[in-house]
Design an enzyme around this catalytic site. Structure first.
Site, PDB file in Angstrom:
ATOM      1  N   THR A  89       3.905  -3.519   2.937  1.00  0.00           N
ATOM      2  CA  THR A  89       3.466  -3.119   1.595  1.00  0.00           C
ATOM      3  C   THR A  89       2.036  -3.546   1.280  1.00  0.00           C
ATOM      4  O   THR A  89       1.394  -4.256   2.053  1.00  0.00           O
ATOM      5  CB  THR A  89       4.386  -3.723   0.518  1.00  0.00           C
ATOM      6  OG1 THR A  89       4.446  -5.122   0.744  1.00  0.00           O
ATOM      7  CG2 THR A  89       5.758  -3.120   0.579  1.00  0.00           C
ATOM      8  N   GLY A  90       1.599  -3.076   0.143  1.00  0.00           N
ATOM      9  CA  GLY A  90       0.309  -3.528  -0.387  1.00  0.00           C
ATOM     10  C   GLY A  90      -0.875  -2.851   0.248  1.00  0.00           C
ATOM     11  O   GLY A  90      -2.003  -3.335   0.159  1.00  0.00           O
ATOM     12  N   CYS A  91      -0.687  -1.715   0.885  1.00  0.00           N
ATOM     13  CA  CYS A  91      -1.825  -1.095   1.556  1.00  0.00           C
ATOM     14  C   CYS A  91      -1.915   0.366   1.146  1.00  0.00           C
ATOM     15  O   CYS A  91      -0.967   0.961   0.674  1.00  0.00           O
ATOM     16  CB  CYS A  91      -1.672  -1.148   3.048  1.00  0.00           C
ATOM     17  SG  CYS A  91      -0.501  -2.376   3.603  1.00  0.00           S
ATOM     18  N   GLN A  92      -3.068   0.931   1.441  1.00  0.00           N
ATOM     19  CA  GLN A  92      -3.309   2.322   1.117  1.00  0.00           C
ATOM     20  C   GLN A  92      -2.640   3.241   2.109  1.00  0.00           C
ATOM     21  O   GLN A  92      -2.072   4.248   1.755  1.00  0.00           O
ATOM     22  CB  GLN A  92      -4.804   2.564   1.183  1.00  0.00           C
ATOM     23  CG  GLN A  92      -5.362   2.967  -0.122  1.00  0.00           C
ATOM     24  CD  GLN A  92      -6.814   3.259   0.044  1.00  0.00           C
ATOM     25  OE1 GLN A  92      -7.223   4.119   0.819  1.00  0.00           O
ATOM     26  NE2 GLN A  92      -7.618   2.527  -0.675  1.00  0.00           N
TER      27      GLN A  92
END
Ligand code: PLP
Ligand code: PLP
Lengths: 140, 404, 404, 140
Positions: D49-52
């Site tokens: 998670t947490g990514c483009q």
């Protein structure tokens, strides 16, 4: 004398000093000479707030002229208060409202009246003008 | 230590005020900045300025890497265990407000107690007062003795199983008192209370070690440690921060948003809403480098010497009255001169080029306690010299002459 | 307008990235800074750095005067009636959080309604969501049509006597849509609702007049208008701000403190806790001078031309799909290229020296609504040129070749 | 081949490209060649998670060696994922934990693994090492 004449007189007095020490010594003297305000005015209601040196101010009107008394707990502030009272007390509401207190600039004390100064003088002048406005409104 | 060399790094120190060379003794309010800090900020804007996080392009990468490197510099500087325990704020005041709000939401309920001391800065009083009002908790106040020393027995008496947090200044900005924070932390922990230390006045003067202190929260401002304004740090232990809700919302602190459900990012971003002050953070990093290059221990030794010299010499002046006489003191000299109003004294010293602060120093309760409306405060930094202390002493004597 | 002359004022614009001249098209995220802004900040630290307010000495006076002058520059720039209606924050996000909290405390109770739109930035959604949760109020969302235009009929339908506040972006950071804020304000006022405008994307592109708009609250960030990071503005009407409680506590915002009673200072200080970012504020003042020297009307004309040129040329590219086709648009070009992932496109454009932003632009709800995971966004500023648009177009074509 | 040998092989492959375009074209090709991950692993649980650009990762152990499969919605990310899998999949837990992935630096892709990159690769590598640690712990 009107405010401007008194201002001129003050400027002449100050022109004698060639260094800041003499000037401040004189201010201290003026501070000590300031007519003591009636004890009953040294209260919360007459206090100009938000400043480091506290300033108390009272005003009354007699025959179309406004008379101020003021005090402060700091002597230099009192010295400048003394000058302001000398210039503005006993003048008409009209004159008090309109005067720009130019003499303070000429004697190098304008700074002390800047609204961001912690000495309360600018709030005091504002309050003096508000009194004058109020008296004028009552009359008109 | 070559103080002249240090002074040369501070461009403002060669300026004049009122036609006199500036003698800057208002360092507790804010310190001056070395050229390296000023340059770090301008270089950032000249070379890599960009919004950080999630940017694909190179400037954004460079800015993000620099920003996160700076966070690690802070981590190292205070010896925090994890870099994500270092939360970036705009200053101590925001750090404490964030803590009081977020800790309050997570841990404070009716009847709980919060301990502060009488010598706190308003920023470490009012957020707790408001929290107590909101949650019907109780604010208890540890008294200070006539020397400005925390009454540790009273602290022990006030501490009980209802105490949820103790929030105390590391060093008092008014009295200079260095509080025995290690002892406070250990005692509080024994009773299950957490501890926040307001480090605003400590961070430029003494080496910090979060892990050794075992402190739960610690706050400070960059501008009081030779860094820029508008940047500060809120340190917290990971497992506590994880239990606390975010304080502000928007930007990087968000994981997923919809109108039905919003989830938050992990530490440290959870507590960093909005575009961060990247330039300021690089300025703080440069300030840390400045401090580390000299060495906090060296700084402490030098400043202690200066403080001792000043204390000794000032107390020889008739009519001089020191406010704050703790045996453990740091670089703050608060005093009164006879019956002279601090504002009057400050005005005359200013004419002599000497910048001191006058007033209640945002610590009105301790002023009330001591029965004084304010003090004159000379506060020292690494670039001050014994010559400047001598000038202060001369200035004080001149001031006294004028008013007596 | 002499764009080359304007470009020359921005030192970063002459740098290279990936061995290509930088083409900076990420201005909605943050703008670059002219030398005058960078200098205003460093000059502050070199010449007059000091803590402001209540200081007697000259540096403190100079810093305070400069700081308050800068506040007046902002007042003039947005034509606010009073300078104390200009509250200094660290950015738009903080401004909106302050508003949501403080307005919420003063005016929101169970059952009240708050209106936002589908195209808002997270910073203008989540603070309101949290407020609604806290106060059991309702968040209503105005839909956007397929062109990215606010459905004004729906706005009218949602607005009712329970609506306490409407909070809408002046310009969408994702779609470029310029919202009809004057109409929104007038309609809301007729039903007794107040209006906050998130001006983060507007302030560098269009002239603002608080009094003419009759807007109740307006927020923006310095860093998106050529100013430094870490500084922002929260404008509010005096009589409203006077009714709202402070958001953070400590420092200048306090009038009197004792452990039994604390009273707060008047506007603007009531909302400015802690040492303010004076250097940042002087940077903002320089940014305002930069903008005013060119003239907002000139800027708008030039940027509109650039936008029109870019829109026309980009739409000739096969596989190009513009996201956001409002007839009223400002300097934001959000798009997709065939089936290419925005991250892939951004990576290749970056290799070509072209800085665009990719992703959801902190506006996930509108992405969800449009059924896309994100976009590629090129956002323009006064220093961009048609040549740079041409380079972008070439870059896009090269990107397409690589992935098709 | 161990990780280092595979890394050397990759470095040699990349040494053929003299400009970034060729290199990225090759990465895109590698991205397209990445073995498709089982549809059942393309879920929330396997998402980094947490990514483009989203990255999914699965791992399993066979006879002392760990086998990874991964996927991403961005092709360039997939290309780099391909290289990482080629180097790490089928290696021992010990080797996976200790490897520094130096070859990425030599082919100029180290940047893509920086923790602040929005592509999720650094989280993926972290996750791979965590898997290796977990398998090792289970065994030990
Ligand atoms: C002990 C203490 N706490 C808190 C503060 C507040 O710091 P800032 O104004 O940087 O937020 C100060 C600074 O005046 C301080 O001396
Ligand atoms: C429309 C809008 N609102 C709010 C923000 C948040 O601004 P800041 O990150 O400066 O607080 C932004 C910036 O990304 C924006 O574009």
């Amino acid at each position: 004398m009107n405010i401007e004449e008194i201002g001129q007189e003050i400027v002449e007095e100050f022109s004698m000093f060639d260094d800041w020490m003499d000037k401040y010594n004189y201010l201290i003297e003026l501070g000590r000479d300031l007519e003591i305000i009636d004890e009953k005015y040294r209260d919360q209601q007459h206090l100009i707030t938000g400043c480091q040196s506290r300033v108390w101010l009272s005003a009354e009107e007699k025959e179309g002229r406004i008379y101020f008394k003021a005090d402060s707990d700091a002597v230099i502030t009192k010295g400048i208060v003394n000058l302001l009272i000398r210039a503005l007390s006993g003048q008409t509401a009209e004159d008090i409202i309109n005067d720009k207190l130019d003499f303070l600039e000429q004697i190098g004390l304008k700074d002390h009246l800047s609204p961001t100064r912690a000495n309360g003088l600018s709030s005091m002048v504002k309050q003096m003008k508000l009194y004058a406005l109020a008296f004028k409104a009552k009359k008109g | 230590m070559d103080i002249q060399n240090i002074r040369n790094q501070f461009p403002i120190l060669s300026r004049k005020v009122n036609n006199k060379p500036l003698i800057y003794l208002d360092n507790s309010a804010t310190t001056q900045k070395p050229q390296s800090v000023i340059d770090a900020v301008s270089n950032y804007y000249t070379q890599i300025n960009s919004n950080v996080h999630r940017g694909v392009h190179q400037l954004s990468q460079l800015a993000t890497d620099a920003f996160e490197e700076a966070r690690k510099s802070v981590q190292e500087f205070i010896n925090a265990k994890e870099h994500h325990e270092v939360i970036i704020t705009k200053g101590t005041t925001e750090s404490i407000n964030m803590l009081a709000w977020s800790f309050g939401e997570a841990f404070i309920k009716e009847g709980d107690e919060i301990l502060v001391s009488e010598m706190e800065h308003h920023a470490n009083i009012v957020p707790w007062q408001m929290l107590c009002e909101r949650k019907k908790a109780k604010l208890k106040v540890i008294a200070v003795d006539e020397n400005g020393v925390l009454k540790m027995q009273e602290f022990a008496n006030l501490l009980n199983s209802n105490t949820k947090i103790v929030s105390i200044a590391h060093i008092s900005n008014t009295l200079g008192t260095i509080n025995p924070i290690k002892e406070i932390i250990d005692k509080a922990h024994k009773l299950g209370a957490l501890v926040h230390i307001d480090g605003a006045q400590a961070v430029a003067h003494t080496a910090l070690d979060m892990q050794e202190l075992d402190v739960d929260f610690y706050s400070f401002s960059a501008h009081k440690m030779y860094g820029p304004m508008g940047i500060g740090i809120f340190y917290g232990k990971e497992q506590l921060l994880n239990k606390m809700p975010p304080y502000q919302y928007g930007g990087e602190m968000i994981d997923q948003v919809s109108f039905t459900k919003t989830t938050f990012n992990e530490l440290p971003y959870k507590f960093e809403a909005g575009t961060p002050n990247v330039g300021g953070m690089l300025g703080l990093q440069a300030a840390i480098k400045f401090l580390s290059d000299i060495g906090l221990d060296q700084i402490k030794t030098y400043e202690d010497e200066l403080l001792n010299y000043a204390t000794l010499e000032l107390q020889k002046i008739e009519g001089f009255r020191m406010i704050g006489n703790s045996p453990h003191k740091a670089s703050v000299l608060s005093f009164l001169l006879d019956e002279i109003h601090p504002f009057d004294a400050g005005t005359i010293l200013d004419q002599l080029g000497i910048a001191v602060r006058t007033g209640n120093h945002c610590a009105q309760p301790i002023m009330d306690k001591m029965g004084i409306p304010g003090t004159i405060r000379a506060s020292l930094a690494i670039y001050n010299t014994t010559e400047e202390i001598d000038a202060l002493i001369l200035g004080i004597k001149k001031t006294q002459q004028m008013f007596l």
